[in-house]
Design an enzyme around this catalytic site. Structure first.
Site, short mmCIF file in Angstrom:
data_model
loop_
_atom_site.label_atom_id
_atom_site.label_comp_id
_atom_site.label_asym_id
_atom_site.label_seq_id
_atom_site.Cartn_x
_atom_site.Cartn_y
_atom_site.Cartn_z
NE ARG A 171 -3.65 -2.45 0.41
CZ ARG A 171 -3.32 -3.61 -0.19
NH1 ARG A 171 -2.32 -3.66 -1.05
NH2 ARG A 171 -4.03 -4.69 0.02
CB SER A 220 -8.13 -1.51 5.53
OG SER A 220 -8.67 -2.79 5.36
CD GLU A 290 -5.04 0.32 3.03
OE1 GLU A 290 -4.82 -0.58 3.88
OE2 GLU A 290 -5.69 0.13 1.98
C1 LIG Z 1 -15.53 -0.63 0.85
C2 LIG Z 1 -14.07 -0.44 0.46
C3 LIG Z 1 -13.26 -1.56 0.30
C4 LIG Z 1 -11.91 -1.39 -0.05
N1 LIG Z 1 -11.14 -2.51 -0.22
C5 LIG Z 1 -9.85 -2.36 -0.60
C6 LIG Z 1 -9.02 -3.51 -0.82
O1 LIG Z 1 -9.44 -4.65 -0.71
N2 LIG Z 1 -7.75 -3.30 -1.17
C7 LIG Z 1 -7.22 -2.06 -1.32
O2 LIG Z 1 -6.04 -1.94 -1.66
N3 LIG Z 1 -7.97 -0.96 -1.11
C8 LIG Z 1 -9.26 -1.07 -0.76
N4 LIG Z 1 -10.02 0.05 -0.55
C9 LIG Z 1 -9.40 1.38 -0.65
C10 LIG Z 1 -9.44 2.05 -2.03
O3 LIG Z 1 -10.52 1.54 -2.81
C11 LIG Z 1 -8.13 1.88 -2.80
O4 LIG Z 1 -7.05 2.45 -2.09
C12 LIG Z 1 -8.18 2.51 -4.19
O5 LIG Z 1 -7.04 2.16 -4.91
C13 LIG Z 1 -8.31 4.03 -4.18
O6 LIG Z 1 -8.63 4.45 -5.49
P1 LIG Z 1 -9.40 5.82 -5.76
O7 LIG Z 1 -9.54 6.02 -7.20
O8 LIG Z 1 -10.65 5.84 -4.96
O9 LIG Z 1 -8.33 6.84 -5.15
P2 LIG Z 1 -8.60 8.12 -4.25
O10 LIG Z 1 -9.15 7.67 -2.93
O11 LIG Z 1 -9.37 9.13 -5.01
O12 LIG Z 1 -7.11 8.61 -4.03
C14 LIG Z 1 -6.20 7.81 -3.26
C15 LIG Z 1 -4.79 8.37 -3.50
O13 LIG Z 1 -4.42 8.13 -4.85
C16 LIG Z 1 -4.02 9.36 -5.45
N5 LIG Z 1 -4.39 9.33 -6.87
C17 LIG Z 1 -5.61 9.12 -7.40
N6 LIG Z 1 -5.53 9.14 -8.74
C18 LIG Z 1 -4.24 9.37 -9.06
C19 LIG Z 1 -3.52 9.50 -10.29
N7 LIG Z 1 -4.12 9.38 -11.47
N8 LIG Z 1 -2.19 9.73 -10.23
C20 LIG Z 1 -1.54 9.83 -9.04
N9 LIG Z 1 -2.17 9.73 -7.85
C21 LIG Z 1 -3.51 9.49 -7.86
C22 LIG Z 1 -4.75 10.44 -4.68
O14 LIG Z 1 -4.08 11.69 -4.79
C23 LIG Z 1 -4.71 9.86 -3.28
O15 LIG Z 1 -3.48 10.16 -2.65
C24 LIG Z 1 -11.38 -0.09 -0.21
C25 LIG Z 1 -12.21 1.04 -0.06
C26 LIG Z 1 -13.55 0.86 0.28
C27 LIG Z 1 -14.43 2.08 0.41
#
Ligand SMILES: Cc1cc2nc3c(=O)[nH]c(=O)nc-3n(C[C@H](O)[C@H](O)[C@H](O)COP(=O)(O)OP(=O)(O)OC[C@H]3O[C@@H](n4cnc5c(N)ncnc54)[C@H](O)[C@@H]3O)c2cc1C
Length: 297
Positions: A171, A220, A290
């Site tokens: 992560r 998480s 995280e």
């Molecule tokens: C119900 C639920 C279950 C989940 N289960 C998991 C799981 O099993 N495993 C897991 O790893 N995560 C899980 N997550 C967390 C989350 O979905 C992941 O971390 C996901 O990768 C975040 O993607 P996002 O597009 O929502 O990013 P955001 O939340 O919008 O951003 C997260 C970070 O990424 C950066 N970012 C976004 N886009 C870019 C880009 N294009 N370039 C550079 N930086 C960028 C942002 O600046 C920020 O720092 C879960 C979340 C929820 C709500």
């Protein structure tokens, strides 16, 4: 300071856009400027026009973000609905743009007979967010599949980079240069003819038994410490179900914090801190968030 943006970007630029509309916790104050580009050329032109001292933050589906109630100064760039191309490049590789939902990658790879990509179905974010977080689920992890990424910096300069240029951990991803964001990634998979979408449904159903899917959370909250599970430590500290106002530690999975409807970012952050300090006191273990906590209180 007011961020000046040319009128030519029209309604793709929104001022004081509440980020609570763009995060899975449904909290967060406004983005001073929120930009949802039409395409890459539009994004590039927008970035080139920004003064050097304007802060820039990128957001995907906001599923791993706690934006504080005072919001984010400067510019927030949203990839959702903008950078959303997903294509097969060869027998075993695909290219996705940063705004593509991970669940779509899982579904499309199954249609193409490629895998293992089912794990992407467990990540409710975009490919850009998955690259930034090295998101993983069901034993799979984003960067194990990366062949190359395309990036863009604040001057609109695009680059192609290989995984060896990044330090990738659990992560955690360190970029070779600051202020460079992901435009797309080329991912490699194996040929898996006969893969069926039912496999994904089974994995998601299993997860639903143990996690509060459907409630407002960020997944998480803490990473797992080496050799242990954050959820186990939190539960053993007696915090499962612990409630502060409209925020609570999930009674289904102790590493999830739920917004029951009216919690604000400050309530969630206070609960995160309470959980962290209680786990230190009870177990002597310092948990690390995280979730990315950003913005002005
Ligand atoms: C119900 C639920 C279950 C989940 N289960 C998991 C799981 O099993 N495993 C897991 O790893 N995560 C899980 N997550 C967390 C989350 O979905 C992941 O971390 C996901 O990768 C975040 O993607 P996002 O597009 O929502 O990013 P955001 O939340 O919008 O951003 C997260 C970070 O990424 C950066 N970012 C976004 N886009 C870019 C880009 N294009 N370039 C550079 N930086 C960028 C942002 O600046 C920020 O720092 C879960 C979340 C929820 C709500």
């Amino acid at each position: 300071m007011t961020v000046a943006v040319p009128l030519s970007f029209g309604t793709r630029v929104r001022r004081r856009e509440p980020l609570s509309r763009h995060t899975s916790w449904h909290v967060g104050g406004p983005a001073e400027v929120f930009f949802n580009p039409r395409d890459r050329a539009d994004l590039s032109a927008f970035l080139r026009g920004l003064p050097d001292d304007v802060p820039i933050y990128w957001i995907g589906l906001g599923s791993n973000l706690l934006v504080r109630d005072g919001g984010l100064p400067g510019v927030v760039i949203s990839t959702v609905g903008a950078l959303d191309a997903l294509a097969r490049l060869s027998a075993t590789s695909v290219r996705g743009e940063a705004g593509v939902a991970c669940a779509r990658i899982a579904r499309q790879c199954i249609k193409w007979g490629l895998g293992p990509a089912e794990f992407f179905a467990g990540i409710p974010g975009t490919l850009g967010g998955a690259l930034a977080m090295n998101a993983g689920a069901f034993g799979g992890e984003t960067w194990r599949h990366v062949i190359e990424v395309e990036t863009i910096d604040r001057h609109g300069t695009e680059r192609v980079r290989s995984p060896s240029e990044y330090r990738v951990g659990y992560r955690e991803v360190s970029a070779p240069a600051p202020e460079e964001w992901f435009l797309s990634a080329t991912l490699s998979f194996e040929q898996r003819p006969g893969a069926h979408v039912d496999e994904v449904h089974k994995l998601l159903a299993r997860r639903k038994e143990t996690q509060p899917i459907g409630e407002w959370s960020c997944g998480s909250v803490f990473t797992n410490p080496p050799g242990d599970h954050a959820a186990r430590l939190i539960e053993a500290a007696g915090l499962k179900g612990f409630r502060l106002g409209d925020a609570s530690v999930s009674s289904k999975h102790a590493n999830f914090i739920i917004n029951h409807g009216t919690a604000r970012a400050a309530d969630l952050e206070r609960l995160i801190e309470h959980v962290r300090s209680t786990v230190v006191r009870v177990h002597g273990v310092a948990l690390h968030p995280e979730v990315r906590i950003v913005g002005v209180p």
